[in-house]
Design a protein around this motif. Structure first.
Motif, short mmCIF file in Angstrom:
data_model
loop_
_atom_site.label_atom_id
_atom_site.label_comp_id
_atom_site.label_asym_id
_atom_site.label_seq_id
_atom_site.Cartn_x
_atom_site.Cartn_y
_atom_site.Cartn_z
N SER A 109 0.85 -1.19 0.00
CA SER A 109 0.00 0.00 0.00
C SER A 109 0.88 1.24 0.00
CB SER A 109 -0.91 0.01 1.23
OG SER A 109 -1.49 1.28 1.42
N ILE A 110 0.47 2.25 -0.74
CA ILE A 110 1.24 3.50 -0.77
C ILE A 110 1.24 4.16 0.60
CG2 ILE A 110 -0.75 4.89 -1.46
CD1 ILE A 110 2.93 5.35 -2.57
N ASN A 111 0.25 3.84 1.43
CA ASN A 111 0.20 4.42 2.77
C ASN A 111 1.33 3.89 3.66
OD1 ASN A 111 -2.15 5.89 2.16
ND2 ASN A 111 -3.43 4.11 2.62
N SER A 131 -7.77 9.10 1.57
CA SER A 131 -7.72 8.33 0.32
C SER A 131 -9.02 7.57 0.09
CB SER A 131 -6.54 7.34 0.35
OG SER A 131 -5.31 8.02 0.49
N GLU A 256 -1.02 7.14 -6.34
CA GLU A 256 -2.31 6.46 -6.45
C GLU A 256 -2.15 4.97 -6.14
OE1 GLU A 256 -5.53 7.14 -7.20
OE2 GLU A 256 -5.20 9.29 -7.11
N GLN A 257 -2.91 4.49 -5.17
CA GLN A 257 -2.80 3.10 -4.75
C GLN A 257 -3.05 2.13 -5.89
OE1 GLN A 257 -1.78 1.49 -2.16
NE2 GLN A 257 -2.46 -0.53 -2.81
N GLN A 261 0.13 -0.28 -6.75
CA GLN A 261 -0.02 -1.72 -6.50
C GLN A 261 0.25 -2.52 -7.77
OE1 GLN A 261 -3.81 -2.76 -4.84
NE2 GLN A 261 -3.29 -4.91 -4.57
#
Length: 274
Positions: A109-111, A131, A256-257, A261
């Motif tokens: 995850s980008i988080n 998000s 952007e996830q 991903q």
């Protein structure tokens, strides 16, 4: 189509077939694949560049773009298309300066990057909530847009169309994971490409050919692409559309996830750049 106002038998078969094939892809991949979280979320980081590339393009060309851009060009001309000139610059920039950093971290995850960078789970949670709010709004509009078109050519109501499309998308995503999403996107890209080429071909034929179509568009003032005005009061210019295209695409390929991903699901940074 059997008539000018709605889908005929062939149209309904094509539409139903596309939905069924999308669902079958998800079920097939779910049946053939393992159930490990790594495969479900990241495809064991072994996906090929071509389907991932097609999936990225499909995620970029949403129903909003397919419906909204032609309307914008018809109303205000072709200048908005120069957004595409900023996109390659953003892709090159992110490929060589951002992607190597993100890929080397093996993110799901980008988080995760937010927590690693700022050492704060609370900030990660806040970014996650923002998000999710953005995704719910954007995906809601993205789902609603095609149902408007569907309700005008089928007997389905807008609400029924939303349920059908939502259930199909949820089905192949939840059963097949990232592999199903990518391969379904690749299939849907081919459908969109064939559809767009057919629309362009039929449109040009009905207007007397390509030259005549361009002539009519030119007379209507819809072929302007190089408006070099620096005025902030002009709707679209070469500069503002190109700058917008750069930063819009940079956001997609760096934060952007849905894109991160996919990019991190390939074997190497080299494949991710491709």
């Amino acid at each position: 189509m059997d008539n000018e106002k709605g889908f005929g038998v062939v149209d309904n078969c094509v539409f139903a077939g596309m939905l069924i094939i999308s669902a079958v892809i998800g079920l097939y991949i779910s049946y053939k694949g393992s159930k490990s979280p790594e495969e479900f979320l990241m495809g064991n980081r072994s996906l090929k560049p071509l389907p991932v590339s097609l999936s990225l393009i499909t995620s970029y060309i949403t129903a909003i773009a397919l419906i909204g851009f032609p309307a914008e060009v018809y109303a205000n001309g072709l200048q908005i298309s120069t957004i595409a000139l900023g996109c390659p610059l953003a892709i090159i920039f992110s490929s060589y300066f951002l992607l190597p950093v993100l890929y080397s971290l093996k993110l799901t995850s980008i988080n995760e990057y937010i927590e690693l960078r700022f050492k704060s789970k609370r900030l990660r949670f806040v970014i996650f909530l923002l998000s999710m709010a953005k995704a719910l709004a954007a995906n809601g509009i993205g789902l609603y847009a095609p149902t408007i078109a569907l309700s005008s050519v089928t007997n389905l109501s807008t609400l029924n169309s939303i349920f059908i499309l939502g259930i199909i998308c949820t089905l192949y995503s939840s059963f097949g994971g990232i592999k199903a999403v990518i391969w379904t996107d690749a299939f849907q890209f081919s459908v969109m490409l064939i559809g767009l080429m057919t629309v362009v071909g039929v449109g040009c034929d009905q207007n007397g050919g390509v030259i005549e179509t361009l002539h009519v568009a030119s007379e209507g003032g819809r072929l302007e692409m190089f408006n070099m005005s620096l005025s902030p009061f002009v709707r679209h210019t070469f500069l503002n559309t190109m700058v917008f295209g750069f930063f819009y695409q940079l956001r997609m390929y760096s934060s952007e996830q849905v894109n991160i991903q996919r990019i991190c699901a390939v074997k190497s940074v080299k494949n991710a750049r491709r």
